[in-house]
Write a protein that holds these residues in place. Structure first.
Motif, PDB file in Angstrom:
ATOM      1  N   SER A   1      34.885  28.888  36.509  1.00 53.31           N
ATOM      2  CA  SER A   1      35.896  28.687  37.546  1.00 53.31           C
ATOM      3  C   SER A   1      35.577  29.646  38.680  1.00 53.31           C
ATOM      4  O   SER A   1      34.835  30.612  38.498  1.00 53.31           O
ATOM      5  CB  SER A   1      37.319  28.918  37.022  1.00 53.31           C
TER       6      SER A   1
ATOM      7  N   ASP B   1      38.961  24.985  39.819  1.00 44.19           N
ATOM      8  CA  ASP B   1      39.576  25.207  38.513  1.00 44.19           C
ATOM      9  C   ASP B   1      38.513  25.075  37.420  1.00 44.19           C
ATOM     10  O   ASP B   1      37.371  24.699  37.679  1.00 44.19           O
ATOM     11  CB  ASP B   1      40.754  24.266  38.277  1.00 44.19           C
ATOM     12  N   THR B   2      38.857  25.399  36.205  1.00 41.37           N
ATOM     13  CA  THR B   2      37.882  25.466  35.120  1.00 41.37           C
ATOM     14  C   THR B   2      37.155  24.139  34.934  1.00 41.37           C
ATOM     15  O   THR B   2      37.778  23.085  34.773  1.00 41.37           O
ATOM     16  CB  THR B   2      38.569  25.871  33.801  1.00 41.37           C
TER      17      THR B   2
END
Length: 346
Positions: free
Chosen positions: A111, A135-136
């Protein structure tokens, strides 16, 4: 932040002509801090060249890798590295994570976070200010992973933090975006309007066979011939090569410098510079509005050819947004500097 994974064969068409790598070491990007770099240095992440492999080569810590690699069994959720952008600040449009040659030891997921700290550096007080850029996302071994942000963050960032879950290796990290300049308070200040840190952008060129046009706008004078702009040898009569540069801000031209440092047997015979004022990002090389600013001038090796306002034409009272440098007939140029007074609010 919503992100869309981009096929590798579409990366060039998605980001080229708009974005640069905001954290590249060639721009002055630098590593601020990291959780661990036991096997391979975090500084490798921002190397501008593609990663390489040296199979069977070992150093004191283990197998040699051209990337960032942390030790196994990380007790924390993630390993991380904080990077200062090579420009004052920028808006992120995409992220690339390259796990080239990391197989079995690659980072399973990543991320990215960012923060804007004008003139400052991240510390323990910054923790609550980091905002998610990417985001991840899962990654795989030995491949490039690229994401386009479907809605680029409106806030510029000056520093980013790359997290990898939980540990492992990454060869390269690219932060694809546009520069947000930080201008002097004095509106009369003379600045390099073409400099990459001021938002200058090499829009197009006739040829970049040996080295790319973007190098023209980099900081400093570079280390060797490889970090300038060099075209292939021409064989056609009256051939010329050219590059179009969009200035970081519209301005009134005061001085232009064409630097041929390190180009000794391959510098251009001569150079011309043109200017125009346009509202668009891209301007064609054959646009009828180009006006000659620097008449044809002889070039020499290893020389900063300086053209002051008294040596230029078609500049008095004229606003310029783009310049076109023409090299005759071909060759290499290290840097192009376009100094002028910024038109505030333009």
């Amino acid at each position: 932040m919503t992100a869309q994974r981009i096929d590798i064969d579409k990366v060039q068409s998605t980001f080229s002509g708009i974005c640069i790598d905001l954290i590249s070491a060639s721009l002055g990007g630098s590593i601020v801090s990291f959780s661990d770099e036991f096997f391979a240095s975090a500084s490798n992440l921002i190397t501008p060249t593609a990663p390489i492999q040296r199979a069977g080569h070992f150093i004191a810590s283990g197998a040699w890798y051209d990337g960032w690699e942390t030790r196994r069994h990380n007790p924390s959720t993630a390993d991380w590295v904080v990077i200062k952008l090579g420009v004052p600040s920028g808006v992120v449009h995409g992220v690339e994570i390259d796990t080239a040659f990391f197989s079995g030891n690659h980072a399973p997921a990543v991320s990215v976070q960012g923060v804007f700290l004008p003139g400052g550096m991240p510390d323990e007080t910054t923790e609550g200010r980091w905002e998610t850029i990417l985001d991840t996302q899962e990654t795989g071994p030995n491949q490039r992973h690229v994401w386009r942000l479907e809605r680029p963050a409106e806030k510029p960032v000056s520093h980013v933090r790359l997290n990898m879950y939980p540990d492992g290796g990454i060869a390269r990290f690219r932060l694809l975006g546009t520069v947000v300049p930080v201008w002097p308070d004095d509106s009369e200040a003379i600045v390099d309007l073409a400099h990459v840190a001021n938002g200058g952008f090499a829009v197009s060129c006739s040829d970049q066979h040996y080295s790319v046009k973007d190098n023209l706008l980099l900081p400093g004078r570079g280390e060797n011939m490889g970090d300038g702009w060099e075209t292939k040898r021409s064989r056609q009569p009256e051939h010329v090569d050219w590059v179009v540069v969009k200035l970081g801000a519209k301005g009134y031209l005061e001085e232009i410098i064409v630097d041929t440092l390190h180009f000794r047997g391959n510098f251009p015979q001569a150079v011309e510079v043109y200017g125009l004022n346009a509202e668009t990002h891209d301007v064609a090389a054959d646009d009828a509005r180009w006006e000659l600013v620097v008449p044809k001038s002889k070039c020499a090796k290893d020389t900063e050819h300086a053209f002051s306002s008294t040596m230029m034409q078609n500049v008095d009272g004229k606003v310029v947004s783009h310049v076109k440098m023409v090299i005759i007939p071909d060759g290499g140029v290290k840097r192009l500097r376009v100094f002028g007074k910024r038109v505030v609010g333009a």
